[in-house]
Design an enzyme around this catalytic site. Structure first.
Site, PDB file in Angstrom:
ATOM      1  N   GLY A 102       0.813  -1.202   0.000  1.00  0.00           N
ATOM      2  CA  GLY A 102       0.000   0.000   0.000  1.00  0.00           C
ATOM      3  C   GLY A 102       0.850   1.257   0.000  1.00  0.00           C
ATOM      4  O   GLY A 102       1.640   1.470   0.916  1.00  0.00           O
ATOM      5  N   GLY A 154       1.942   4.568   3.773  1.00  0.00           N
ATOM      6  CA  GLY A 154       2.921   3.740   3.088  1.00  0.00           C
ATOM      7  C   GLY A 154       3.843   4.527   2.192  1.00  0.00           C
ATOM      8  O   GLY A 154       5.032   4.201   2.070  1.00  0.00           O
ATOM      9  N   ASN A 186      -4.295   2.101  11.760  1.00  0.00           N
ATOM     10  CA  ASN A 186      -4.989   2.700  12.888  1.00  0.00           C
ATOM     11  C   ASN A 186      -5.682   1.636  13.730  1.00  0.00           C
ATOM     12  O   ASN A 186      -5.860   0.501  13.296  1.00  0.00           O
ATOM     13  CB  ASN A 186      -6.036   3.703  12.397  1.00  0.00           C
ATOM     14  CG  ASN A 186      -5.412   5.005  11.947  1.00  0.00           C
ATOM     15  OD1 ASN A 186      -4.439   5.473  12.532  1.00  0.00           O
ATOM     16  ND2 ASN A 186      -5.973   5.609  10.908  1.00  0.00           N
ATOM     17  N   LYS A 229      -3.930   7.126  21.319  1.00  0.00           N
ATOM     18  CA  LYS A 229      -4.067   7.491  19.901  1.00  0.00           C
ATOM     19  C   LYS A 229      -5.476   7.178  19.403  1.00  0.00           C
ATOM     20  O   LYS A 229      -6.062   7.940  18.625  1.00  0.00           O
ATOM     21  CB  LYS A 229      -3.033   6.708  19.085  1.00  0.00           C
ATOM     22  CG  LYS A 229      -3.144   6.882  17.562  1.00  0.00           C
ATOM     23  CD  LYS A 229      -2.714   8.264  17.119  1.00  0.00           C
ATOM     24  CE  LYS A 229      -2.942   8.484  15.623  1.00  0.00           C
ATOM     25  NZ  LYS A 229      -2.186   7.557  14.781  1.00  0.00           N
ATOM     26  N   SER A 231      -7.324  10.924   7.598  1.00  0.00           N
ATOM     27  CA  SER A 231      -7.442   9.921   6.542  1.00  0.00           C
ATOM     28  C   SER A 231      -8.903   9.666   6.187  1.00  0.00           C
ATOM     29  O   SER A 231      -9.235   9.447   5.016  1.00  0.00           O
ATOM     30  CB  SER A 231      -6.769   8.616   6.980  1.00  0.00           C
ATOM     31  OG  SER A 231      -7.369   8.112   8.164  1.00  0.00           O
TER      32      SER A 231
END
Length: 309
Positions: free
Chosen positions: A17, A22, A107, A186, A256
């Site tokens: 990816g 990536g 994530n 996170k 994202s």
């Protein structure tokens, strides 16, 4: 704790990816020229450009587009969205050998459980990715540090090996004895900020609104209660700290999930907000606001591509 140098010799590294995450790690590893990098992608790319505050860097990249051509590697860096893990199985099965280490640059939580069915006896290394990145073109990404570290890993042999792999790049790795707490810390921000930005179709500037900030603080309080119930050592004012970290991100940066919604891609909602709600169910922690956010984001995930104002 400093990384070990036991794995400082040249390694064979496959990156699955070349999205925002990536693209950054493959590009910066390529510039360092310490390892042999191959990108496992759908369309040909022969170079990677990484835009940084210090200036643009460029490196050639070797690309593979057919899993049947892949060979076992020393390292596999899985950089797809969590919901795309299963679709990466043909790559993982060819790239993974008994001595392969697979780092999940994804994530959420539960990396090991998600990857285990596809990698045989390869070792799994969960990571936390902190840097902010944006894919600008198939061969170009933007990298922005979002704190003191770019990654966090557990303080064990595999985590130390991952830190050693990135030596020579600008990417900074925190080796932690309490990875679970860092992962939840996170997740709090991602589980709240990503869907809010996707639903409002606004970049991080939206969190400077007083009403949106108040809403996010309430959502973060719910999520922090779940993290504590799951064993994370979160502070009493964890929600306020999370909000401070969120508003410290440049206002023109985007999540994202924001970019995925603009492009009409499915949203990573189940691995983020969904993971918090699932943990809440296990521990019987009430999360009415997070459940509402999850429902709305799941509905948006099924919709067409939209254009931001």
């Amino acid at each position: 704790m400093p990384p070990t140098t036991a794995n400082s010799e040249r390694q064979r590294v496959a990156v699955i990816g070349l999205g925002s995450i990536g693209g950054v790690v493959a590009g910066l590893l390529g510039v360092a020229s310490r390892h042999d990098i191959v990108a496992c992608i759908r369309r040909p790319v022969d170079r990677l450009i990484v835009e940084r505050a210090e200036g643009m860097v460029e490196s050639p990249i070797r690309a593979l587009m057919d899993p049947s051509e892949a060979q076992p590697q020393d390292w596999v860096l899985l950089c797809t969205k969590a919901q795309d893990t299963a679709s990466s199985a043909p790559w993982l099965q060819r790239l993974c050998g008994r001595a392969t280490r697979v780092a999940a640059l994804q994530n959420g939580i539960g990396h090991a459980e998600r990857l285990a069915p596809f990698i045989g006896n390869a070792a799994i290394i969960p990571t936390i990715v902190y840097y902010n990145s944006e894919r600008l073109a198939p061969d170009r990404v933007r990298y922005r540090p979002a704190g003191e570290y770019d990654f966090a890993v557990a303080d064990d042999a595999d985590g130390q090996a991952f830190a050693a792999l990135l030596e020579g790049t600008p990417l900074r790795v925190l080796i932690s004895g309490d990875f679970k707490t860092l992962a939840w810390r996170k997740l709090l921000v991602n589980a709240v900020a990503n869907p809010v930005s996707a639903l409002t179709l606004r970049r991080n500037v939206v969190f400077r609104r007083e009403d949106v900030a108040a809403l996010c603080l309430a959502l973060l309080e719910e999520a922090a209660a779940v993290g504590r119930a799951d064993g994370a050592q979160l502070a009493d004012d964890e929600a306020e700290q999370s909000m401070a970290r969120l508003t410290a991100i440049p206002p023109d940066a985007g999540s994202s999930m924001y970019f995925d919604r603009l492009a009409g891609r499915s949203l990573e909602i189940n691995a983020l907000t969904g993971a918090v709600v699932e943990a809440a169910e296990r521990h019987r922690v009430p999360t009415p606001m997070l459940r509402m956010l999850l429902t709305l984001a799941r509905a948006a995930s099924d919709g067409p591509a939209l254009r931001a104002n």
